[in-house]
Design an enzyme around this catalytic site. Structure first.
Site, PDB file in Angstrom:
ATOM      1  N   ASP A  30       0.831  -1.210   0.000  1.00 56.42           N
ATOM      2  CA  ASP A  30       0.000   0.000   0.000  1.00 56.42           C
ATOM      3  C   ASP A  30       0.867   1.263   0.000  1.00 56.42           C
ATOM      4  OD1 ASP A  30      -2.362   1.436   0.082  1.00 56.42           O
ATOM      5  OD2 ASP A  30      -3.218   0.207   1.689  1.00 56.42           O
ATOM      6  N   ASP A  82     -10.745   1.835  -3.460  1.00 57.59           N
ATOM      7  CA  ASP A  82     -11.331   1.493  -2.162  1.00 57.59           C
ATOM      8  C   ASP A  82     -12.854   1.517  -2.237  1.00 57.59           C
ATOM      9  OD1 ASP A  82      -8.988   1.058  -0.850  1.00 57.59           O
ATOM     10  OD2 ASP A  82      -8.932   2.965   0.209  1.00 57.59           O
TER      11      ASP A  82
HETATM   12  C1  GLA Z   1      -5.822   1.635   2.167  1.00 57.01           C
HETATM   13  C2  GLA Z   1      -6.208   0.511   1.237  1.00 57.01           C
HETATM   14  C3  GLA Z   1      -7.285  -0.322   1.900  1.00 57.01           C
HETATM   15  C4  GLA Z   1      -6.766  -0.851   3.226  1.00 57.01           C
HETATM   16  C5  GLA Z   1      -6.300   0.285   4.099  1.00 57.01           C
HETATM   17  C6  GLA Z   1      -5.608  -0.221   5.345  1.00 57.01           C
HETATM   18  O1  GLA Z   1      -6.855   2.535   2.317  1.00 57.01           O
HETATM   19  O2  GLA Z   1      -6.613   0.996  -0.003  1.00 57.01           O
HETATM   20  O3  GLA Z   1      -7.690  -1.381   1.059  1.00 57.01           O
HETATM   21  O4  GLA Z   1      -5.713  -1.739   2.973  1.00 57.01           O
HETATM   22  O5  GLA Z   1      -5.398   1.144   3.411  1.00 57.01           O
HETATM   23  O6  GLA Z   1      -5.210   0.784   6.185  1.00 57.01           O
END
Ligand code: GLA
Length: 740
Positions: free
Chosen positions: A482, A552
């Protein structure tokens, strides 16, 4: 070699030496050809020809880019362009392949440099060229100073995708400063009805398709954020006014770069249209000491006369066969489970184990534990950077959970965000100087975090060791990697002020190096590129990661639009989507489990719901749909995609069709967004089938119209089409057509 399937940096001219200067009049297709005088350079591949030439001043000009010409066709050489007037001089109206800022240039340069004596004039002229198996490498030099530029043109034989890049080398005795460097300038044939398409977005709203007419002036799409960004994606498509999904010319391209980038599209005073793609010149400066060089990222560009659908299909194919890890046969995406929306930071051995049991029962193949497993990470305020297992949540480390997941027949995957820290972390307390910042200035936080300066050797080495150890010590098959915030205060204290802006390149180079080294040491581990959803999706990162987290936003209806935009540029082979809970966490929309599955089944399928809340009938339905998905996923992920009905422009319905390369299987997904005034649903005519083959219909979900035959020819399904009984709001159906 510069790009295609290798590292970005070195240009391996030596290898091509023996082939230099080939005159290849009647040569096999796809072999680059250079005419006898060494003045017309031509590359053929797929259904495309690209040609450029050397004009009498020794400058390179675009000659042709479009549908394939006959091998015997001779392109006239590059004529000198005459100035329109004293206001539109030769350097304005000439379609240069790689213009330096200098010699009177007032349009967008591909390269701009500053010399120590204040001179900022760069006039590039041809030096020599070498033609190899799939590429032409041309060297240019400034008229008087030892600034050398190497241009690489690599044409993919199968798809006609041309990969272009440039390397600037300082052979003067002093430093020079590169203020701007592009991979290429691309020039379109003169027409007056061009349209530009590009992708914009935001968090939870990535890959929004924009279309505008190209008129005098410029359109700039860019990221200044140090990362590819949600806000714009480095892809463009230029079409003619009449082009539609299945017919008409489209020129397109994408920059393989995961840092700040810019694509500048402009129409000059003479009506010429060009696009220049490369490092974002905003706040950019890269000082080259004597003997040093700087390579641009690659710009991968193509042409199709089969509309936007044809353009994306050929680009998808190129990505599968030339870009992705495992190309030309990338691994199929396993069905995964991800814990994020189910348990957020509240992960522990017991809960994850219980959910894993249930996921395994559904046919899930990879269980991924998301954020919250390490350090003091109970929310997003602390712990980021401390990659030690949280012993309160996992008293015996991760091993028991991993064993349980493996015993259930699944692989284990783990979330990491290596490039970031919370200020409230042991890592930051120990190394406050490790982050990107300006000395003595405030450090802006976003999601309570700061960005590590990966350009630093010590940071690179620390991350390599940490990740290498994590992968060595655990049976981890997959990392969700990430990157949850854009850069701010992009300083690099520790190097000389004149060197600090190297950060924009050095960071991304080290990111690629880190990913490459981890893949080398752990070849079985797969990686997902995630950046708060789809903030780091580009052809640079896609070389080193097996899949990308699209957004997301897991609402299945919103996702249809996001996926439609995504597939304009990138292959569904890497596009992940999860089935999550209803109401959706983001917009509270309630949709059926089937609808959520059918939306997510159009790429790599994941499940992100809290299975502890599911009813027995949900498990039954989901198990069936996962099993069905496995019968179609190869076609969905790696087949040819036809966007039969686009959800764009508030369409009340949408449909996609994926056809396997041998045309023996096709999979239709159809969605009705809202029923209104008893409107009838048009029949859906398929595309891309073999008209002569007989296809048997298999309904995966939904109901087909009563008169639908069980078997019919490809000609029938394409000509007569199929009706689906879709009623109400957020209804969906999926049907497979298979040659028995
Ligand atoms: C980001 C990612 C999510 C999740 C969060 C965790 O927002 O896109 O899918 O993994 O971080 O903190």
């Amino acid at each position: 070699m510069t790009e295609v399937n290798g590292a970005r940096r070195s240009v391996c001219i030596g290898l091509l030496g023996g082939l230099a200067g080939m005159a290849l009049g009647g040569a096999a297709k796809a072999r680059p050809t250079v005419d006898d005088q060494g003045k017309v350079f031509r590359l053929d591949g797929g259904k495309v020809t690209y040609a450029f030439g050397l004009n009498p001043q020794g400058q390179l000009q675009t000659l042709y880019w479009g549908s394939a010409l006959a091998a015997a066709d001779k392109l006239p050489g590059a004529a000198a362009f005459r100035e329109n007037s004293s206001n539109e001089t030769q350097s304005v109206v000439t379609p240069f392949e790689f213009p330096g800022f200098g010699g009177g240039l007032t349009v967008e340069p591909a390269l701009k440099v500053t010399f120590p004596d204040g001179v900022r004039d760069l006039a590039l002229r041809y030096v020599d060229h070498q033609a190899g198996e799939d590429r032409i490498v041309v060297r240019l030099k400034d008229v008087s100073r030892a600034v050398h530029v190497t241009l690489t043109y690599a044409m993919d034989e199968a798809t006609g995708i041309l990969s272009r890049s440039a390397t600037v080398e300082n052979r003067t005795n002093s430093w020079i400063q590169v203020d701007q460097l592009a991979a290429a300038s691309i020039n379109l044939p003169y027409q007056d009805d061009y349209q530009l398409q590009y992708l914009t977005g935001k968090w939870s709203g990535e890959f929004t398709l924009e279309t505008r007419a190209i008129t005098p002036g410029s359109t700039v799409i860019e990221s200044r954020k140090g990362v590819t960004s949600h806000q714009a994606n480095p892809w463009i498509a230029i079409s003619r006014a009449g082009t539609d999904e299945e017919a008409g010319p489209v020129w397109f391209g994408a920059l393989a770069w995961s840092g700040s980038w810019r694509i500048h599209v402009d129409m000059d005073a003479a009506g010429n249209v060009r696009a220049t793609a490369g490092y974002n010149p905003f706040d950019f400066s890269y000082r080259l000491k004597a003997g040093e060089s700087l390579a641009s990222p690659a710009f991968h560009s193509g042409y199709s006369d089969e509309g936007f659908g044809g353009a994306s299909r050929v680009f998808h194919r190129y990505q599968r066969t030339r870009i992705l890890p495992g190309a030309p046969t990338p691994r199929v995406r396993p069905v995964l489970y991800n814990s994020w929306e189910a348990t957020y930071f509240a992960v522990d051995e017991k809960t994850q184990g219980e959910i894993a049991e249930k996921a395994a029962g559904l046919g899930v193949e990879r269980f991924v534990m998301d954020d919250g497993w390490f350090g003091a990470r109970n929310d997003d305020r602390a712990g980021l950077g401390d990659w030690v297992v949280n012993r309160k949540k996992f008293p015996n480390g991760l091993a028991p959970l991993i064993r349980r997941v493996n015993d259930l027949g699944m692989e284990f995957g783990l979330w990491v965000e290596p490039e970031m820290v919370n200020p409230d972390s042991d890592l930051y307390r120990a190394h406050p100087d490790w982050i990107i910042h300006f000395t003595g200035r405030p450090r802006s936080e976003a999601r309570n975090q700061l960005v590590l300066n990966l350009a630093r050797k010590d940071v690179y080495e620390y991350l390599l060791k940490m990740l290498d150890t994590l992968l060595k010590d655990h049976n981890i098959a997959f990392l969700k990697w990430d990157h949850n915030r854009a850069w701010s205060e992009p300083g690099w204290p520790g190097v000389a002020p004149g060197e600090q802006q190297r950060l924009y390149v050095a960071y991304v180079d080290n990111l690629y190096k880190l990913l490459g080294e981890l893949r080398r040491r752990h070849p079985k581990v797969e990686i997902e590129s995630c950046a708060s959803g789809g903030g780091r999706v580009d052809l640079g990162i896609m070389r080193l990661t097996d899949q990308v987290w699209t957004s997301d936003n897991t609402d299945p209806f919103d996702r249809l639009m996001i996926q439609d935009g995504f597939t304009r540029a990138y292959t569904p082979a890497v596009m992940m989507a999860w089935v999550t809970d209803a109401p959706n966490f983001l917009n509270k929309r309630v949709t059926s489990l089937e609808y959520r599955f059918l939306s997510a089944m159009q790429g790599g399928l994941g499940i992100g719901a809290n299975l502890n809340h599911w009813k027995p009938e949900d498990f039954q339905k989901a198990k069936q749909l996962v099993a069905d998905y496995k019968t179609i996923r190869l076609t969905v992920q790696q087949g040819n995609l036809y966007r039969l009905v686009s959800p764009q422009k508030n369409s009340p319905r949408s449909a996609t069709l994926s056809v396997s390369p041998d045309a023996n299987q096709a999979v239709l997904f159809a969605f009705l967004h809202a029923s209104s005034r008893m409107e009838r649903q048009p029949r859906i005519q398929l595309r891309g089938l073999d008209p002569k083959k007989v296809y048997t219909l298999r309904t995966i979900s939904g109901t087909v119209a009563p008169e639908t035959p069980k078997q019919a020819s490809g000609a029938y399904w394409m000509g007569n089409g199929i009706g689906l009984m879709l009623w109400g709001d957020f209804a969906a159906g999926a049907v497979a057509f298979e040659v028995q």
